[in-house]
Enzyme design. Structure first.
Site, PDB file in Angstrom:
ATOM      1  N   GLU A  16      10.825  -2.149   6.659  1.00  0.00           N
ATOM      2  CA  GLU A  16      11.926  -1.428   7.282  1.00  0.00           C
ATOM      3  C   GLU A  16      12.926  -1.097   6.168  1.00  0.00           C
ATOM      4  O   GLU A  16      13.623  -1.979   5.668  1.00  0.00           O
ATOM      5  CB  GLU A  16      12.572  -2.307   8.378  1.00  0.00           C
ATOM      6  N   CYS A  19      -1.388   1.767   9.719  1.00  0.00           N
ATOM      7  CA  CYS A  19      -0.326   1.301   8.832  1.00  0.00           C
ATOM      8  C   CYS A  19      -0.431  -0.200   8.579  1.00  0.00           C
ATOM      9  O   CYS A  19      -0.408  -0.991   9.500  1.00  0.00           O
ATOM     10  CB  CYS A  19       1.027   1.579   9.472  1.00  0.00           C
ATOM     11  N   CYS A  69       7.481  -4.807  15.534  1.00  0.00           N
ATOM     12  CA  CYS A  69       6.987  -3.786  16.483  1.00  0.00           C
ATOM     13  C   CYS A  69       5.571  -4.169  16.912  1.00  0.00           C
ATOM     14  O   CYS A  69       4.724  -4.521  16.085  1.00  0.00           O
ATOM     15  CB  CYS A  69       6.995  -2.403  15.832  1.00  0.00           C
ATOM     16  N   CYS A 110       2.279  -2.507  15.362  1.00  0.00           N
ATOM     17  CA  CYS A 110       2.238  -2.307  13.909  1.00  0.00           C
ATOM     18  C   CYS A 110       1.624  -3.497  13.176  1.00  0.00           C
ATOM     19  O   CYS A 110       2.028  -4.643  13.379  1.00  0.00           O
ATOM     20  CB  CYS A 110       3.645  -2.048  13.398  1.00  0.00           C
ATOM     21  N   SER A 145      12.141   5.893  14.535  1.00  0.00           N
ATOM     22  CA  SER A 145      10.990   5.463  15.335  1.00  0.00           C
ATOM     23  C   SER A 145      11.496   5.124  16.726  1.00  0.00           C
ATOM     24  O   SER A 145      12.058   4.056  16.947  1.00  0.00           O
ATOM     25  CB  SER A 145      10.353   4.230  14.694  1.00  0.00           C
ATOM     26  N   CYS A 191       3.620   8.472   0.564  1.00  0.00           N
ATOM     27  CA  CYS A 191       4.242   7.562   1.522  1.00  0.00           C
ATOM     28  C   CYS A 191       4.309   6.191   0.856  1.00  0.00           C
ATOM     29  O   CYS A 191       3.283   5.636   0.474  1.00  0.00           O
ATOM     30  CB  CYS A 191       3.390   7.519   2.789  1.00  0.00           C
ATOM     31  N   GLU A 225       0.817  -1.211   0.000  1.00  0.00           N
ATOM     32  CA  GLU A 225       0.000   0.000   0.000  1.00  0.00           C
ATOM     33  C   GLU A 225       0.852   1.262   0.000  1.00  0.00           C
ATOM     34  O   GLU A 225       1.982   1.279   0.478  1.00  0.00           O
ATOM     35  CB  GLU A 225      -0.988   0.001   1.171  1.00  0.00           C
ATOM     36  N   CYS A 236       7.131  -7.170   6.976  1.00  0.00           N
ATOM     37  CA  CYS A 236       8.260  -6.621   7.730  1.00  0.00           C
ATOM     38  C   CYS A 236       8.660  -7.637   8.793  1.00  0.00           C
ATOM     39  O   CYS A 236       7.812  -8.369   9.294  1.00  0.00           O
ATOM     40  CB  CYS A 236       7.830  -5.312   8.395  1.00  0.00           C
ATOM     41  N   HIS A 238       9.700   5.977  20.007  1.00  0.00           N
ATOM     42  CA  HIS A 238       8.510   5.494  20.720  1.00  0.00           C
ATOM     43  C   HIS A 238       8.659   5.277  22.209  1.00  0.00           C
ATOM     44  O   HIS A 238       7.702   4.867  22.879  1.00  0.00           O
ATOM     45  CB  HIS A 238       7.968   4.206  20.080  1.00  0.00           C
TER      46      HIS A 238
HETATM   47  N1  SAH Z   1      10.034   0.500   9.590  1.00  0.00           N
HETATM   48  C1  SAH Z   1      10.162   1.916   9.539  1.00  0.00           C
HETATM   49  C2  SAH Z   1       9.172   2.610   8.639  1.00  0.00           C
HETATM   50  C3  SAH Z   1       7.751   2.123   8.578  1.00  0.00           C
HETATM   51  S1  SAH Z   1       6.666   2.451   9.895  1.00  0.00           S
HETATM   52  C4  SAH Z   1      10.126   2.490  10.945  1.00  0.00           C
HETATM   53  O1  SAH Z   1       9.985   1.734  11.887  1.00  0.00           O
HETATM   54  O2  SAH Z   1      10.310   3.679  11.089  1.00  0.00           O
HETATM   55  C5  SAH Z   1       6.351   4.170   9.904  1.00  0.00           C
HETATM   56  C6  SAH Z   1       6.026   4.729  11.263  1.00  0.00           C
HETATM   57  O3  SAH Z   1       4.708   4.339  11.686  1.00  0.00           O
HETATM   58  C7  SAH Z   1       6.961   4.220  12.361  1.00  0.00           C
HETATM   59  O4  SAH Z   1       7.297   5.266  13.221  1.00  0.00           O
HETATM   60  C8  SAH Z   1       6.101   3.187  13.047  1.00  0.00           C
HETATM   61  O5  SAH Z   1       6.591   2.904  14.319  1.00  0.00           O
HETATM   62  C9  SAH Z   1       4.756   3.851  13.008  1.00  0.00           C
HETATM   63  N2  SAH Z   1       3.603   2.971  13.235  1.00  0.00           N
HETATM   64  C10 SAH Z   1       3.412   1.706  12.849  1.00  0.00           C
HETATM   65  N3  SAH Z   1       2.228   1.230  13.254  1.00  0.00           N
HETATM   66  C11 SAH Z   1       1.634   2.234  13.914  1.00  0.00           C
HETATM   67  C12 SAH Z   1       0.386   2.369  14.580  1.00  0.00           C
HETATM   68  N4  SAH Z   1      -0.486   1.367  14.643  1.00  0.00           N
HETATM   69  N5  SAH Z   1       0.116   3.565  15.151  1.00  0.00           N
HETATM   70  C13 SAH Z   1       0.995   4.580  15.083  1.00  0.00           C
HETATM   71  N6  SAH Z   1       2.173   4.523  14.483  1.00  0.00           N
HETATM   72  C14 SAH Z   1       2.508   3.357  13.901  1.00  0.00           C
END
Ligand code: SAH
Length: 346
Positions: A159, A332, A115, A118, A213, A104, A91, A111, A215
């Site tokens: 990633e 996402c 996380c 996610c 990221s 985006c 997507e 992946c 968090h």
């Molecule tokens: N793998 C990379 C890029 C993809 S995720 C990374 O980790 O940065 C893009 C961003 O969305 C990241 O900051 C990720 O932690 C965040 N993300 C993923 N799922 C999410 C969710 N359910 N709510 C909020 N942010 C989320």
């Protein structure tokens, strides 16, 4: 059969030579693919038929096929689902801002970073995307919407630093003056923090923006949310970011997803302040987008703004990510997952 759309100009020149063609054909082909963004070999009217036949035998011009598109009636945000040659689904999202249109893109199918909040990681990693598959997400969106894409963020599924070489090639092609020529400054790559790759990326001197990221303000809590925290500490990430800042003089963005009663208390903001004070950076607060498979809840609005205020009072720039396309909202990776599930049911 080589995928010519994934080749840098230099690689395409070498390829032309290996198949007994003139070097200048490479630039012609490259501009058709990446500047004029044509969708078929037929449109390349200065390329001899014989050469077109030779290179089109196995390689098509389009690596992504749109299977669905949802457009927000509120702000025009559009989410695209694409099918790849092997049936994989990815997507991409088009967001319209006053300063321009931002896309985006995904960098992998699935992946493997795991996380906890996610959706993209639930089925694990299927495969990495080729540069052509990353480029075509943008080319397709620009072509079908007629909107010029001025900004690119690699924040979709995957990633990017786990697909490092292809992502670097993608940067070179999208940034090329013989291609769409999107400025490196208008491109941002987001990583969960693969430390050695942050150094490698900084050494490329690309001026591409870096988002981390994070968090979480400490390793213990980060380990609960992100398995990668077992491999690299926050201190190691910060050192790598300092290296990137020194090399590029660009500010780093730290993404911080706010999860109710997990990482959104004032004490967490204070720990984050200790971590980031004096650093050339910006914090992007993202109220977590709850996914069905996990029990994370979004922070209350008040907690989000309290968190932001604490950071700003400590002179750390912080913005709350605006929710785009609320009416077509899906966290996402959720659209892709739902689509795959609906196909299995049929
Ligand atoms: N793998 C990379 C890029 C993809 S995720 C990374 O980790 O940065 C893009 C961003 O969305 C990241 O900051 C990720 O932690 C965040 N993300 C993923 N799922 C999410 C969710 N359910 N709510 C909020 N942010 C989320």
């Amino acid at each position: 059969m080589p995928d010519i759309k994934s080749m840098t100009l230099k690689e395409l020149e070498q390829y032309m030579e290996t198949i007994g063609e003139k070097k200048f054909r490479a630039k012609q082909l490259y501009e058709w693919m990446h500047k004029k963004v044509v969708r078929s070999f037929d449109e390349m009217n200065n390329i001899p038929k014989k050469l077109k036949e030779k290179i089109s035998q196995d390689a098509g011009m389009l690596s992504v096929k749109e299977v669905e598109c949802f457009t927000s009636k509120i702000d025009g945000t559009a989410k695209f689902l694409f099918e790849l040659h092997d049936g994989s689904i990815i997507e991409s999202v088009l967001m319209k801002y006053k300063h321009g249109n931002s896309v985006c893109i995904s960098s992998q199918v699935g992946c493997r970073m795991g996380c906890r909040f996610c959706a993209s990681t639930i089925g694990g990693l299927t495969r990495c995307l080729e540069p052509s598959e990353m480029l075509d997400q943008i080319y397709h969106i620009q072509y079908t919407t007629g909107e010029r894409v001025s900004n690119v963020v690699i924040m979709g599924t995957g990633e990017p630093f786990d697909n490092f070489d292809n992502v670097m090639k993608f940067f070179e092609i999208i940034n090329s003056e013989n291609g769409l020529h999107i400025s490196a400054r208008n491109i941002t790559v987001s990583t969960c923090g693969l430390v050695p790759r942050i150094y490698e990326f900084a050494d490329r001197n690309l001026a591409v923006g870096l988002a981390i990221s994070l968090h979480s303000p400490n390793d213990e809590m980060r380990k609960e949310l992100m398995p990668i925290a077992n491999k690299y500490t926050i201190k190691e990430i910060m050192d790598a970011c300092d290296y990137y800042i020194a090399k590029t003089n660009r500010r780093v963005t730290f993404e911080y997803s706010l999860v109710k009663d997990v990482n959104d208390a004032p004490e967490h903001a204070r720990m984050l302040i200790d971590l980031l004070s004096g650093k050339l950076c910006h914090v992007n607060l993202i109220p977590v987008n709850p996914i069905e498979e996990r029990s994370f809840e979004q922070s209350e609005k008040d907690s989000v703004y309290r968190f932001q205020k604490l950071l700003e009072n400590a002179h750390i720039r912080a913005t709350v990510r605006r929710e785009m396309g609320r009416d077509i909202n899906a966290a996402c990776g959720q659209l892709r997952k739902r689509y795959a599930e609906s196909k299995e049911v049929q």
